[in-house]
Design a protein around this motif. Structure first.
Motif, PDB file in Angstrom:
ATOM      1  N   GLY B  99      -4.525  -2.370  -8.830  1.00 44.92           N
ATOM      2  CA  GLY B  99      -4.355  -2.456  -7.384  1.00 44.92           C
ATOM      3  C   GLY B  99      -2.902  -2.564  -6.987  1.00 44.92           C
ATOM      4  N   LEU B 100      -2.154  -3.439  -7.665  1.00 44.10           N
ATOM      5  CA  LEU B 100      -0.749  -3.645  -7.307  1.00 44.10           C
ATOM      6  C   LEU B 100       0.067  -2.386  -7.538  1.00 44.10           C
ATOM      7  N   VAL B 101      -0.110  -1.786  -8.717  1.00 43.05           N
ATOM      8  CA  VAL B 101       0.671  -0.585  -9.035  1.00 43.05           C
ATOM      9  C   VAL B 101       0.347   0.526  -8.046  1.00 43.05           C
ATOM     10  N   ALA B 102      -0.958   0.728  -7.818  1.00 43.86           N
ATOM     11  CA  ALA B 102      -1.365   1.801  -6.916  1.00 43.86           C
ATOM     12  C   ALA B 102      -0.825   1.561  -5.515  1.00 43.86           C
ATOM     13  N   ALA B 103      -0.919   0.309  -5.021  1.00 41.56           N
ATOM     14  CA  ALA B 103      -0.452   0.015  -3.667  1.00 41.56           C
ATOM     15  C   ALA B 103       1.053   0.234  -3.568  1.00 41.56           C
ATOM     16  N   LEU B 104       1.771  -0.188  -4.601  1.00 41.74           N
ATOM     17  CA  LEU B 104       3.224  -0.038  -4.584  1.00 41.74           C
ATOM     18  C   LEU B 104       3.618   1.439  -4.530  1.00 41.74           C
ATOM     19  N   VAL B 105       3.012   2.218  -5.429  1.00 42.45           N
ATOM     20  CA  VAL B 105       3.348   3.645  -5.477  1.00 42.45           C
ATOM     21  C   VAL B 105       2.970   4.323  -4.159  1.00 42.45           C
ATOM     22  N   ALA B 106       1.771   4.022  -3.658  1.00 37.37           N
ATOM     23  CA  ALA B 106       1.313   4.647  -2.423  1.00 37.37           C
ATOM     24  C   ALA B 106       2.240   4.294  -1.267  1.00 37.37           C
ATOM     25  N   ALA B 163      -3.295   5.833  -5.929  1.00 36.83           N
ATOM     26  CA  ALA B 163      -2.050   5.968  -5.163  1.00 36.83           C
ATOM     27  C   ALA B 163      -1.987   7.321  -4.474  1.00 36.83           C
ATOM     28  N   ALA B 164      -2.388   8.367  -5.203  1.00 38.44           N
ATOM     29  CA  ALA B 164      -2.265   9.714  -4.661  1.00 38.44           C
ATOM     30  C   ALA B 164      -3.181   9.946  -3.472  1.00 38.44           C
ATOM     31  N   THR B 165      -4.250   9.147  -3.369  1.00 35.22           N
ATOM     32  CA  THR B 165      -5.146   9.355  -2.232  1.00 35.22           C
ATOM     33  C   THR B 165      -4.885   8.357  -1.108  1.00 35.22           C
ATOM     34  N   HIS B 166      -3.994   7.387  -1.321  1.00 37.22           N
ATOM     35  CA  HIS B 166      -3.867   6.329  -0.323  1.00 37.22           C
ATOM     36  C   HIS B 166      -2.525   6.238   0.372  1.00 37.22           C
ATOM     37  N   HIS B 204      18.844   1.411  10.733  1.00 36.62           N
ATOM     38  CA  HIS B 204      18.121   0.996  11.936  1.00 36.62           C
ATOM     39  C   HIS B 204      16.628   1.309  11.881  1.00 36.62           C
ATOM     40  N   LEU B 205      16.248   2.470  11.347  1.00 32.11           N
ATOM     41  CA  LEU B 205      14.835   2.835  11.384  1.00 32.11           C
ATOM     42  C   LEU B 205      14.059   2.202  10.227  1.00 32.11           C
ATOM     43  N   LEU B 206      14.583   2.348   9.017  1.00 29.38           N
ATOM     44  CA  LEU B 206      13.842   1.871   7.852  1.00 29.38           C
ATOM     45  C   LEU B 206      13.591   0.352   7.885  1.00 29.38           C
ATOM     46  N   PRO B 207      14.631  -0.447   8.154  1.00 32.46           N
ATOM     47  CA  PRO B 207      14.361  -1.892   8.190  1.00 32.46           C
ATOM     48  C   PRO B 207      13.311  -2.253   9.239  1.00 32.46           C
ATOM     49  N   ALA B 208      13.237  -1.457  10.308  1.00 28.32           N
ATOM     50  CA  ALA B 208      12.271  -1.770  11.356  1.00 28.32           C
ATOM     51  C   ALA B 208      10.851  -1.463  10.923  1.00 28.32           C
ATOM     52  N   VAL B 209      10.664  -0.456  10.051  1.00 31.97           N
ATOM     53  CA  VAL B 209       9.298  -0.115   9.659  1.00 31.97           C
ATOM     54  C   VAL B 209       8.868  -0.832   8.383  1.00 31.97           C
ATOM     55  N   LEU B 210       9.824  -1.447   7.668  1.00 31.54           N
ATOM     56  CA  LEU B 210       9.461  -2.074   6.391  1.00 31.54           C
ATOM     57  C   LEU B 210       8.385  -3.155   6.523  1.00 31.54           C
ATOM     58  N   PRO B 211       8.489  -4.053   7.517  1.00 33.43           N
ATOM     59  CA  PRO B 211       7.419  -5.054   7.617  1.00 33.43           C
ATOM     60  C   PRO B 211       6.037  -4.414   7.761  1.00 33.43           C
ATOM     61  N   GLN B 212       5.949  -3.366   8.583  1.00 31.36           N
ATOM     62  CA  GLN B 212       4.678  -2.669   8.751  1.00 31.36           C
ATOM     63  C   GLN B 212       4.217  -2.062   7.434  1.00 31.36           C
ATOM     64  N   ALA B 213       5.162  -1.423   6.729  1.00 30.41           N
ATOM     65  CA  ALA B 213       4.820  -0.765   5.476  1.00 30.41           C
ATOM     66  C   ALA B 213       4.388  -1.800   4.439  1.00 30.41           C
ATOM     67  N   ALA B 214       5.085  -2.936   4.416  1.00 30.92           N
ATOM     68  CA  ALA B 214       4.752  -3.978   3.448  1.00 30.92           C
ATOM     69  C   ALA B 214       3.364  -4.542   3.745  1.00 30.92           C
ATOM     70  N   LEU B 215       3.073  -4.679   5.018  1.00 25.58           N
ATOM     71  CA  LEU B 215       1.749  -5.165   5.409  1.00 25.58           C
ATOM     72  C   LEU B 215       0.679  -4.180   4.951  1.00 25.58           C
ATOM     73  N   ALA B 216       0.955  -2.899   5.170  1.00 30.16           N
ATOM     74  CA  ALA B 216       0.005  -1.882   4.728  1.00 30.16           C
ATOM     75  C   ALA B 216      -0.183  -1.960   3.218  1.00 30.16           C
ATOM     76  N   ALA B 217       0.906  -2.226   2.494  1.00 27.75           N
ATOM     77  CA  ALA B 217       0.836  -2.312   1.035  1.00 27.75           C
ATOM     78  C   ALA B 217      -0.053  -3.475   0.617  1.00 27.75           C
ATOM     79  N   VAL B 218       0.133  -4.621   1.267  1.00 31.48           N
ATOM     80  CA  VAL B 218      -0.663  -5.797   0.900  1.00 31.48           C
ATOM     81  C   VAL B 218      -2.142  -5.536   1.161  1.00 31.48           C
ATOM     82  N   LEU B 219      -2.423  -4.932   2.311  1.00 31.13           N
ATOM     83  CA  LEU B 219      -3.821  -4.649   2.624  1.00 31.13           C
ATOM     84  C   LEU B 219      -4.390  -3.603   1.682  1.00 31.13           C
ATOM     85  N   MET B 220      -3.516  -2.817   1.073  1.00 27.73           N
ATOM     86  CA  MET B 220      -3.998  -1.764   0.193  1.00 27.73           C
ATOM     87  C   MET B 220      -4.383  -2.311  -1.191  1.00 27.73           C
TER      88      MET B 220
END
Lengths: 238, 299, 350
Positions: B99-106, B163-166, B204-220
């Motif tokens: 799960g962790l590896v797949a979520a990280l890669v995805a 990872a490839a599907t998520h 400016h853009l990446l740091p702003a989306v990282l929390p969202q992306a990290a949240l998506a990763a955790v839920l994944m």
């Protein structure tokens, strides 16, 4: 030959939808060192024109000349030197500040972006004093300061690269009288010291008449063609 | 206005201060605490039990097959007499790793693709998003089975297939976020301040989306665990001898029909409980990273 | 018109205030044990048919005060004091009471940005009808429809635009639609929180003139409405207000008659004077420095560090005398006159 204008907009038409442009056929000049106030009702498209003048929005047609040289590219494509000739301050400080940056970094960001890191400590201290920000405020993030304090930082950021033209788009519309007067005084101090030009966009005649050498009304800028709000107003400005 | 000395200033204790909204907060705190405790127990069990336990999870004891829960075997034993508690912990370890590896890669793929599409815009954006749409229209599990079938069973193919599907959903989330940020005046201000396209994206853009992306990763992570379990259950995921949660449930199928509930129930709980706990924590985190909440002080 | 509220069964006279705020304080408990004193010891009344303008710079606590009156404080806030509206203390009322009897019925809120306040996916007519059905006793499709049309007429909202969505309206019409919604419940108190922010001068004038009209209009019980307008726009305040309360660092430092404040003899608190002098049609000079942090207020007068008249006395908190909290106010010509002309009912203090 008369003095070359710092900024000249000729028959600019711009907007977000080609069928209903927010600005039609607008023409305006700012001479070097001159302060021009552009008056117009809200929603008329004057913010769009300000964005065109700041090289942030590509017009559909018309010409923009900076120092007599026509501008052909906008936003990232514009040469950096041309882009940084113009400093810009927007209406809403909350939306104009990256919420993750401390005020120091906010002000210093243009210096870092243009590779002038070594100037950061001096310029930030100098500008913080000029706009009236105290050192303890500089260490805070935008959500920890008031609108007025944040707008002071946004003005400092606009001035940090020493622009020769400053565009203030409704800079003080959200602010109280004292902060307004303080920000205008900071702009005027900068202009006295550097001879920079100013395009102040707003709807407050009293303020712009007091602040600027010359005020023009939106209807005169767009000469005849109606750019003013037709009743179902297009939410174009923001 | 009265001339009385102001009563309210001194503050501590002397004035009757009234508080607001304490009740709602406490139920949320309880939820967060329970979730955090469960996640902590899971992580500790997975990290500590295998090296500390002297027992061999693969030890077959045919004399003790399919024993119901007892003191010796709290979760009972399976059809080969192996201790189910130990098997479940090992299974969780494998599933969590996948799960962790797949979520990280995805998340890395999704963030990169979404941010690029959003930041570049125009044709690049349209092309990338059509590819994403096309891939999303194929059922995940089907695509996952296809990818797994190309390789020999093992942890890596399963992680890759998940990872490839998520990454698709992460790409969508990140792109939408970037698009909404791109029109903010602060991006305009950065451009006007001479920032390059790269600098705007990275600073400016990446740091702003990282929390969202990290949240998506955790839920994944739980989602990927479910997928691993599903693939293993179908006999396509991890090799059958490996104790993964999916394999455990799969091998317990026959005994369930004979009335032996424990070999199915406990691995099933091991899938569900960490999933809920992680989702509970992620939900609390989502509320915290919402900047509108942070500036609730109305100043 | 069935008036849902009660100004109080006890002898309603012209002088009974609609809203009576006593010792209102609000503070926020921040992470790390920090306390932010957003509002401290506010006293004021709003009489029927009167407009009180609460002015001050952003971050001085005036929006927090409005939130406290509406019961919209966040969970980390604490309040003290009282705010009586009719027979009810707004600060102790529970959420159910606030939702069922206060918002819309006792207090009509004129929002800061009407575009955000109106539901974007529904027409103005459907929003008005829904509000009419929720807040008044009007029942039946035709009756509700007629009442909604009447509510639109009251604010001069053109009937032809009723079926439009908020984004199809100009700023002025959206403002009128929001005002119409605020007036539906025929509330005795209107609360306008920065109603003119971002509007053009003409539109500001029109908006405040309309608000004034609603203050002067008779309500169901024959008295006028009270209006508490929170604003940083001094020109708008001058145009509409009967009285002005100036807020600085969470405290009301001056409460006085609007004509005297904006005209002669002018404000008496050095801060109010500085604020007026900052206007572009006056001296256009800023007050030096910035307001203090609400989380770190000085022990004495909060304005002293920026005040040209500050003395040693300012290290102590100035008492409130005659609606003025200052150790050395600017001279007022004729203090007697001040008392006799100020219409404010609470100046006859207990």
């Amino acid at each position: 030959m008369p003095e070359q204008p710092l900024l000249e907009l000729r028959a600019v038409t711009a907007g977000y939808d080609r069928r209903a442009p927010a600005v039609r056929n607008a023409s305006l000049t700012v001479a070097p060192g001159e302060a021009v106030g552009l008056l117009g009702p809200s929603g008329c498209g004057k913010s769009t024109l300000a964005r065109v003048a700041a090289l942030l929005h590509r017009p559909d047609s018309g010409t923009l000349l900076l120092d007599g040289a026509p501008v052909r590219r906008w936003r990232h494509r514009a040469p950096r030197a041309q882009r940084t000739t113009v400093g810009v301050v927007f209406q809403q400080p909350r939306l104009s500040a990256d919420p993750r940056l401390r005020l120091t970094d906010l002000i210093a960001e243009p210096l870092r972006a243009t590779g002038r890191r070594e100037d950061v400590p001096d310029r930030v201290a100098e500008l913080a004093a000029a706009v009236g920000l105290t050192p303890d405020l500089l260490g805070r993030r935008p959500h920890e300061v008031s609108d007025g304090q944040l707008q002071r930082a946004c003005l400092a950021r606009a001035l940090v690269l020493r622009p020769r033209l400053l565009i203030c788009d409704e800079m003080t519309a959200m602010l109280d009288a004292s902060t307004t007067a303080a920000l205008v005084a900071a702009v005027e101090d900068y202009r006295t010291a550097t001879g920079a030009g100013l395009l102040a966009v707003g709807h407050d005649h009293t303020l712009l008449k007091r602040w600027c050498d010359r005020t023009v009304h939106w209807d005169d800028v767009t000469s005849g063609t109606s750019g003013t709000s037709l009743e179902p107003s297009v939410p174009s400005a923001m | 206005m009265t001339c009385d000395a102001p009563a309210a200033e001194a503050g501590t204790g002397s004035t009757p201060w009234r508080s607001y909204g304490t009740k709602r907060r406490s139920t949320r705190t309880v939820r967060v605490r329970v979730s955090a405790a469960l996640v902590a127990v899971t992580v500790l069990a997975v990290l500590l039990v295998p090296p500390l336990a002297q027992l061999d999870q693969q030890a077959v004891d045919l004399a003790a097959e399919l024993q119901p829960p007892s003191w010796a075997h709290p979760f009972g034993t399976d059809d080969l007499g192996r201790d189910l508690l130990l098997r479940c912990v090992y299974g969780l370890r494998v599933s969590l790793l996948v799960g962790l590896v797949a979520a990280l890669v995805a998340t890395v793929i999704g963030t990169a693709v979404g941010a690029a599409a959003g930041a570049l815009g125009g044709w690049a954006d349209r092309c990338v998003m059509r590819v994403v749409d096309t891939l999303s229209s194929v059922p995940h599990l089907l695509l996952g089975i296809f990818i797994v079938a190309l390789f020999r069973p093992g942890v890596v193919p399963v992680a890759v297939s998940v990872a490839a599907t998520h990454w698709l959903s992460t790409a969508r989330i990140v792109r939408a976020e970037v698009l909404s940020l791109r029109s903010r005046p602060y991006i305009d201000a950065a451009v006007s301040g001479g920032a390059s396209r790269w600098r705007v994206a990275v600073r400016h853009l990446l740091p702003a989306v990282l929390p969202q992306a990290a949240l998506a990763a955790v839920l994944m992570v739980p989602h990927a665990m479910w997928h691993e379990s599903a693939l293993s259950f179908l006999g396509l995921g991890l090799p059958a001898h490996m104790a993964s949660l999916g394999n455990l449930v799969q091998s317990a199928r026959s005994s369930l029909l004979a009335g032996q509930w424990w070999p199915t129930l406990f691995p099933g709980l091991f899938i569900i409980v960490p999933t809920l706990a992680i989702a509970g924590l992620a939900g609390a985190w989502r509320e915290r990273i919402n900047p509108r909440r942070r500036s609730e002080l109305m100043l | 018109m069935g008036h849902p509220s009660s100004i109080g069964a006890d002898a309603v006279t012209e002088r009974t205030p609609v809203l009576s705020v006593r010792g209102l304080s609000v503070r926020f408990l921040m992470p790390g044990g920090r306390r932010v004193a957003a509002v401290t010891d506010a006293h004021f009344d709003v009489a029927p048919g009167e407009c009180l303008a609460l002015i001050g710079e952003s971050g001085c606590g005036k929006s927090v005060l409005a939130s406290a009156l509406l019961g919209l404080l966040p969970a980390n806030a604490q309040s003290a004091g009282s705010a009586r509206l009719g027979g009810l203390d707004l600060l102790t009322a529970d959420e159910k009471t606030l939702g069922r009897t206060v918002r819309g019925r006792l207090i009509g809120l004129v929002p800061q940005s009407p575009a955000a306040h109106l539901t974007p996916v529904r027409t103005i007519r459907s929003q008005l009808e829904e509000t009419v059905a929720a807040l008044t006793g009007v029942r039946g499709r035709a009756a509700v429809r007629a009442a909604a049309r009447a509510a639109a007429e009251r604010v001069a909202f053109p009937a032809g635009h009723l079926d439009r969505h908020p984004h199809e309206l100009s700023g002025g019409l959206a403002q009128r639609a929001a005002t119409a919604l605020a007036l539906v419940g025929d509330a005795p108190l209107l609360l306008a929180d920065e109603p003119t922010t971002g509007l053009d001068r003409d539109l500001v004038d029109r908006t405040v003139d309309e608000l004034r009209r609603h203050v002067d209009a008779e309500t169901g019980d024959g008295t006028g409405r009270g209006l508490l307008m929170i604003t940083h726009d001094l020109a708008a305040a001058e145009r509409i207000a009967d009285r002005v309360a100036v807020m600085y660092a969470g405290r009301i430092v001056e409460l006085t008659d609007a004509r005297r404040f904006f005209g002669s003899p002018g404000p008496r608190h050095p801060y109010s004077r500085g604020l007026l002098q900052a206007l572009p049609d006056r001296a256009f000079t800023p007050i030096p420095g910035m307001p203090p942090e609400l989380g770190d207020l000085p022990g004495g007068c909060a304005f002293a560090p920026r005040c040209p008249r500050a003395t040693g006395a300012c290290a102590a908190l100035p008492p409130v005398t005659d609606g003025l909290a200052c150790h050395h106010p600017l001279p007022a010509s004729g203090a007697e006159e001040l008392r006799s002309t100020t219409p404010a009912p609470e100046n006859a203090r207990a």
